[in-house]
Design an enzyme around this catalytic site. Structure first.
Site, PDB file in Angstrom:
ATOM      1  N   LYS A  50       0.807  -1.217   0.000  1.00  0.00           N
ATOM      2  CA  LYS A  50       0.000   0.000   0.000  1.00  0.00           C
ATOM      3  C   LYS A  50       0.845   1.274   0.000  1.00  0.00           C
ATOM      4  CE  LYS A  50      -3.540  -2.686  -0.067  1.00  0.00           C
ATOM      5  NZ  LYS A  50      -3.022  -3.990   0.394  1.00  0.00           N
ATOM      6  N   TYR A 264     -12.149 -14.928   2.793  1.00  0.00           N
ATOM      7  CA  TYR A 264     -11.067 -13.968   3.054  1.00  0.00           C
ATOM      8  C   TYR A 264     -10.657 -14.040   4.534  1.00  0.00           C
ATOM      9  CZ  TYR A 264      -8.863  -9.484   4.085  1.00  0.00           C
ATOM     10  OH  TYR A 264      -7.998  -8.521   4.539  1.00  0.00           O
ATOM     11  N   TYR A 290      -2.741 -12.885   2.635  1.00  0.00           N
ATOM     12  CA  TYR A 290      -2.517 -12.556   1.226  1.00  0.00           C
ATOM     13  C   TYR A 290      -1.335 -13.332   0.631  1.00  0.00           C
ATOM     14  CZ  TYR A 290      -5.369  -8.405   2.361  1.00  0.00           C
ATOM     15  OH  TYR A 290      -6.355  -7.563   2.781  1.00  0.00           O
TER      16      TYR A 290
HETATM   17  C1  LIG Z   1      -3.835  -5.214   0.223  1.00  0.00           C
HETATM   18  C2  LIG Z   1      -2.910  -6.364   0.111  1.00  0.00           C
HETATM   19  C3  LIG Z   1      -2.860  -7.141  -1.066  1.00  0.00           C
HETATM   20  C4  LIG Z   1      -3.793  -6.967  -2.221  1.00  0.00           C
HETATM   21  O1  LIG Z   1      -3.581  -5.802  -2.961  1.00  0.00           O
HETATM   22  P1  LIG Z   1      -4.803  -5.153  -3.742  1.00  0.00           P
HETATM   23  O2  LIG Z   1      -4.233  -3.991  -4.419  1.00  0.00           O
HETATM   24  O3  LIG Z   1      -5.832  -4.805  -2.685  1.00  0.00           O
HETATM   25  O4  LIG Z   1      -5.365  -6.161  -4.673  1.00  0.00           O
HETATM   26  C5  LIG Z   1      -1.928  -8.161  -1.139  1.00  0.00           C
HETATM   27  N1  LIG Z   1      -1.104  -8.418  -0.110  1.00  0.00           N
HETATM   28  C6  LIG Z   1      -1.129  -7.708   1.034  1.00  0.00           C
HETATM   29  C7  LIG Z   1      -0.193  -8.096   2.122  1.00  0.00           C
HETATM   30  C8  LIG Z   1      -2.030  -6.650   1.192  1.00  0.00           C
HETATM   31  O5  LIG Z   1      -2.043  -5.958   2.336  1.00  0.00           O
END
Ligand SMILES: *Cc1c(COP(=O)(O)O)cnc(C)c1O
Length: 333
Positions: A50, A264, A290
Site C-alpha cells: 500500500k 477472506y 494474502y
Molecule cells: C492489500 C494487500 C494485497 C492486495 O492488494 P490489492 O491492491 O488490494 O489487490 C496483497 N497483499 C497484502 C499483504 C495486502 O495488504
C-alpha cells in the site's frame, strides 16, 4: 511534488525494492527459478504494497487541501496500518473505519497485529460490524467532518482507485528493469490480489512498456469473475490518466480464485504449507491472509506443471511479489 500537469506524487517508500532469488525453494519445487520482489520491504511502518499507492493517494489528498484522511479495511488490514503511518509522516489526521468480521476470535486477532499498530501510529479507529456498507460509512463520516469544518479525503478500500493504482504501474517497470539487469527471462509475475489496484497497476505498467510478461493475480478473497472487470477498469483508468495510447489486451487480466479457501482471512492448509516452506527454506516471512495464499497458488501451479518447458523454454524465471502483511502473522496462531 512534481510540476504542473504531472501526476502528483510524494516519496514515502524505499525504492527500488530488492529482487532476490529463492534458490532453496526453487530447488525444492523443481520448477522454474523463483524470484521474490520484496514489496514487503517498502519501509514505512513495516512496509507492504500500500505504500506505493499511498505515494499517489496522499499527494492527491494534499493537492485537495485535505487535513484528514479516511479509509476502511478488515480488523487486520495492512492498508489501514500503512495509511495511518503515511498520515503520521505527513502530519495529517487519520480515521480508520474497521470492519470486524471475526469479533469472537482471540485477542491477538481482535486487538493485536496491525490493529495494535494502527493505534500506536495515532489513528482514530471507528469500529464497524460485519457486513456494514463501508463506502456509505466513509461518506457519512466525511459529511460529519465537513460539517465540523474539516477537509476529509476518502481513500478507497485497499487504496484501489485509479490514483492508487498509479503506484503499481511504476512497480511493473521496476521489475522489468531489474529483470533485465539480472538477465532474466520472465515467464510470469505472480502476486496476491484483493481489491485489485495492485494488479491493475501492474497490468497497466506492462502495457505501457509493451511487455508481454503475463501477470497472475491469486485472489485472497473475491471471486475472479467479480474482480477481473474491476482490475481491467482500473488499469484502463491508469492508461487514460497518463494519456498514453495503449490497449489492455483481452487476456491481460488473469485471476485465480482457487486458493481463497472458505473465505477472506480464514487460513487454509495450503497457506500454512506455503508460509512454513518460505520460512524454513528461505528465512522469508509471508503473511497468512494474502502472500501466504498467493504463494500457495504459485506452489500449486508449479506442481501442476504450469511452467514446464515449452516453446518458450528460454523463459524460466518467475517473479513472486511479496506484498507485505507480515504484522498479521502475530494475529494468527
Ligand atoms: C492489500 C494487500 C494485497 C492486495 O492488494 P490489492 O491492491 O488490494 O489487490 C496483497 N497483499 C497484502 C499483504 C495486502 O495488504
Amino acid at each position: 511534488m512534481t510540476g504542473p500537469g504531472a501526476i502528483p506524487h510524494i516519496a514515502l517508500a524505499d525504492l527500488p525494492t530488492p529482487l532476490e532469488p529463492l534458490r532453496r525453494l526453487s530447488a525444492e519445487l523443481g520448477g522454474p527459478r523463483i524470484w521474490v520482489k520484496r514489496d514487503d520491504a517498502t519501509g514505512l511502518a513495516m512496509g507492504g504494497n500500500k505504500v506505493r499507492k499511498l505515494e499517489y493517494l496522499m499527494a492527491d489528498a494534499a493537492e485537495q487541501g485535505a487535513d484528514i484522511v479516511l479509509t476502511t479495511g478488515a480488523t487486520q488490514s495492512n492498508h489501514c496500518r500503512q495509511t495511518a503511518a503515511a498520515a503520521s509522516r505527513l502530519g495529517i489526521d487519520c480515521e480508520l473505519l474497521i470492519e470486524h468480521r471475526f469479533p469472537d476470535w482471540p485477542d491477538a486477532y481482535t486487538e493485536g497485529g496491525n490493529l495494535q499498530l494502527d493505534r500506536l501510529l495515532g489513528a482514530t479507529v471507528i469500529d464497524l460490524e460485519r457486513g456494514v456498507d463501508r463506502v456509505q460509512a466513509m461518506e457519512d463520516r466525511a459529511a460529519e467532518l465537513r460539517a465540523d469544518g474539516r477537509r476529509p479525503y476518502i481513500i478507497a478500500l485497499g487504496g484501489s482507485s485509479v490514483v492508487g493504482a498509479m503506484g503499481y504501474r511504476t512497480a511493473a517497470m521496476e521489475i522489468l528493469r531489474q529483470a533485465d539487469d539480472l538477465g532474466l527471462e520472465l515467464r510470469e509475475v505472480v502476486h496476491a490480489t484483493a481489491s485489485g489496484g495492485t494488479q491493475a497497476g501492474l497490468v497497466a505498467g506492462m502495457a505501457i512498456r509493451r511487455s508481454t510478461v503475463p501477470v497472475l493475480g491469486i485472489s485472497a478473497g473475491a471471486p475472479a469473475d467479480y474482480l477481473a472487470p474491476v482490475v481491467r477498469e482500473l488499469a484502463e483508468g491508469v492508461i487514460a490518466r497518463i494519456g498514453i495510447d495503449r490497449e489492455i489486451a483481452d487476456d491481460a487480466v488473469v485471476i485465480d480464485d482457487d486458493y481463497v479457501g472458505e473465505e477472506y482471512g480464514i487460513p487454509t492448509a495450503e497457506m500454512h504449507e506455503a508460509v512454513s516452506m518460505c520460512a524454513r527454506l528461505e528465512g522469508l516471512l509471508l503473511d497468512p491472509v494474502y502472500s501466504g495464499k498467493a504463494m500457495a497458488g504459485l506452489i500449486g501451479h508449479i506442481r501442476a506443471g504450469r511452467y514446464r518447458a515449452s516453446d518458450s523454454a528460454s523463459a524460466n524465471d518467475v517473479v513472486f511479489i511479496h506484498t507485505g502483511g507480515t504484522p498479521a502473522l502475530f494475529a494468527y496462531r
